[in-house]
Motif scaffolding. Structure first.
Motif, PDB file in Angstrom:
ATOM      1  N   ALA A 178      14.994  94.166 -17.454  1.00 59.88           N
ATOM      2  CA  ALA A 178      13.684  93.649 -17.023  1.00 59.88           C
ATOM      3  C   ALA A 178      13.792  92.183 -16.609  1.00 59.88           C
ATOM      4  O   ALA A 178      13.235  91.768 -15.582  1.00 59.88           O
ATOM      5  CB  ALA A 178      12.665  93.805 -18.142  1.00 59.88           C
ATOM      6  N   ALA A 179      14.522  91.401 -17.385  1.00 61.71           N
ATOM      7  CA  ALA A 179      14.690  89.978 -17.069  1.00 61.71           C
ATOM      8  C   ALA A 179      15.520  89.798 -15.803  1.00 61.71           C
ATOM      9  O   ALA A 179      15.249  88.904 -14.997  1.00 61.71           O
ATOM     10  CB  ALA A 179      15.334  89.251 -18.235  1.00 61.71           C
TER      11      ALA A 179
ATOM     12  N   ASN B  91      14.376  88.651  -8.194  1.00 63.18           N
ATOM     13  CA  ASN B  91      13.255  88.441  -7.265  1.00 63.18           C
ATOM     14  C   ASN B  91      13.021  86.952  -7.024  1.00 63.18           C
ATOM     15  O   ASN B  91      12.750  86.528  -5.907  1.00 63.18           O
ATOM     16  CB  ASN B  91      11.980  89.105  -7.786  1.00 63.18           C
ATOM     17  N   LYS B  92      13.135  86.156  -8.087  1.00 63.37           N
ATOM     18  CA  LYS B  92      12.944  84.717  -7.965  1.00 63.37           C
ATOM     19  C   LYS B  92      14.096  84.060  -7.198  1.00 63.37           C
ATOM     20  O   LYS B  92      13.899  83.120  -6.440  1.00 63.37           O
ATOM     21  CB  LYS B  92      12.816  84.102  -9.361  1.00 63.37           C
TER      22      LYS B  92
ATOM     23  N   ARG C 255      16.086  85.550  -4.949  1.00 58.91           N
ATOM     24  CA  ARG C 255      16.380  86.195  -3.670  1.00 58.91           C
ATOM     25  C   ARG C 255      16.544  85.212  -2.513  1.00 58.91           C
ATOM     26  O   ARG C 255      17.533  85.295  -1.781  1.00 58.91           O
ATOM     27  CB  ARG C 255      15.335  87.256  -3.339  1.00 58.91           C
ATOM     28  N   PRO C 256      15.643  84.256  -2.274  1.00 57.85           N
ATOM     29  CA  PRO C 256      15.831  83.332  -1.142  1.00 57.85           C
ATOM     30  C   PRO C 256      17.125  82.510  -1.254  1.00 57.85           C
ATOM     31  O   PRO C 256      17.811  82.288  -0.256  1.00 57.85           O
ATOM     32  CB  PRO C 256      14.603  82.416  -1.200  1.00 57.85           C
ATOM     33  N   VAL C 257      17.450  82.083  -2.473  1.00 55.65           N
ATOM     34  CA  VAL C 257      18.680  81.306  -2.680  1.00 55.65           C
ATOM     35  C   VAL C 257      19.900  82.165  -2.379  1.00 55.65           C
ATOM     36  O   VAL C 257      20.832  81.741  -1.675  1.00 55.65           O
ATOM     37  CB  VAL C 257      18.742  80.769  -4.129  1.00 55.65           C
ATOM     38  N   LEU C 258      19.892  83.383  -2.899  1.00 54.51           N
ATOM     39  CA  LEU C 258      21.027  84.285  -2.696  1.00 54.51           C
ATOM     40  C   LEU C 258      21.191  84.672  -1.225  1.00 54.51           C
ATOM     41  O   LEU C 258      22.309  84.727  -0.717  1.00 54.51           O
ATOM     42  CB  LEU C 258      20.875  85.539  -3.565  1.00 54.51           C
ATOM     43  N   GLU C 259      20.085  84.931  -0.546  1.00 58.80           N
ATOM     44  CA  GLU C 259      20.171  85.317   0.864  1.00 58.80           C
ATOM     45  C   GLU C 259      20.764  84.213   1.723  1.00 58.80           C
ATOM     46  O   GLU C 259      21.468  84.477   2.687  1.00 58.80           O
ATOM     47  CB  GLU C 259      18.799  85.745   1.379  1.00 58.80           C
ATOM     48  N   SER C 260      20.504  82.955   1.366  1.00 55.24           N
ATOM     49  CA  SER C 260      21.100  81.855   2.134  1.00 55.24           C
ATOM     50  C   SER C 260      22.608  81.805   1.937  1.00 55.24           C
ATOM     51  O   SER C 260      23.351  81.439   2.845  1.00 55.24           O
ATOM     52  CB  SER C 260      20.460  80.522   1.741  1.00 55.24           C
TER      53      SER C 260
END
Length: 188
Positions: free
Chosen positions: A107-108, A114-115, A117-122
């Motif tokens: 769950a964590a 989700n939090k 995601r933007p950092v990882l996608e970059s």
């Protein structure tokens, strides 16, 4: 092999066994089980730092009879990047991470991903660029290796043909066709 011959109660499988090959293809080809999230403590890494580790493998999809694997370096390579795309894999080994990573509850981890995601996608863009760069280098090296091998073999056959009339032009032509097919497969 000696163990397998001595003990018929133990199943012996080689890396080339169809069950092993298909199992590895299922793991590498599927989407499940390829990502995980963990935490660790290290005095050289600030708490809350996000690191993205990726394992890449270069392979050539070609008919087995071309044996492209003997020319192409198919060993996996690893990248460990920070959010600003700095490589830190030389400072934190895969063995260290394997020994020190602590699992994050499901769950964590879903909320954290989700939090993040933007950092990882970059960082994904940089990972893809690095993987393409290594892939291109390995492809070029494999093409040069195959070219040298087949040229030497064709020259050897031509020399033997001048000495031994039982070596036909068909054998030389078949090796030339195999060379062209192998090089074409390695270029893709």
């Amino acid at each position: 092999r000696q163990t397998a011959l001595a003990r018929d109660d133990v199943m012996f499988l080689t890396w080339e066994h169809p069950v092993v090959v298909e199992s590895m293809n299922a793991v590498l080809g599927g989407d499940i089980g390829k990502a995980s999230l963990g935490t660790f403590k290290h005095r050289g890494v600030t708490g809350g730092t996000v690191l993205l580790e990726a394992i890449h493998r270069v392979e050539c999809i070609a008919p087995r009879h071309l044996e492209t694997g003997r020319f192409l370096d198919e060993t996996v390579f690893r990248s460990l990047l920070t959010p600003d795309a700095r490589e830190v894999g030389d400072k934190l080994s895969a063995q260290f991470l394997s020994e020190h990573l602590q699992p994050v509850p499901t769950a964590a981890s879903a909320a954290a991903l989700n939090k993040l995601r933007p950092v990882l996608e970059s960082v994904f863009t940089e990972l893809e660029h690095r993987a393409q760069q290594v892939s291109a280098e390995r492809r070029l090296a494999s093409i040069q290796s195959a070219q040298a091998y087949f040229d030497a073999e064709i020259n050897r056959l031509l020399h033997l043909q001048s000495i031994n009339p039982s070596i036909s032009a068909d054998e030389v032509a078949a090796l030339s066709r195999q060379k062209e097919a192998c090089l074409e497969a390695l270029k893709q």
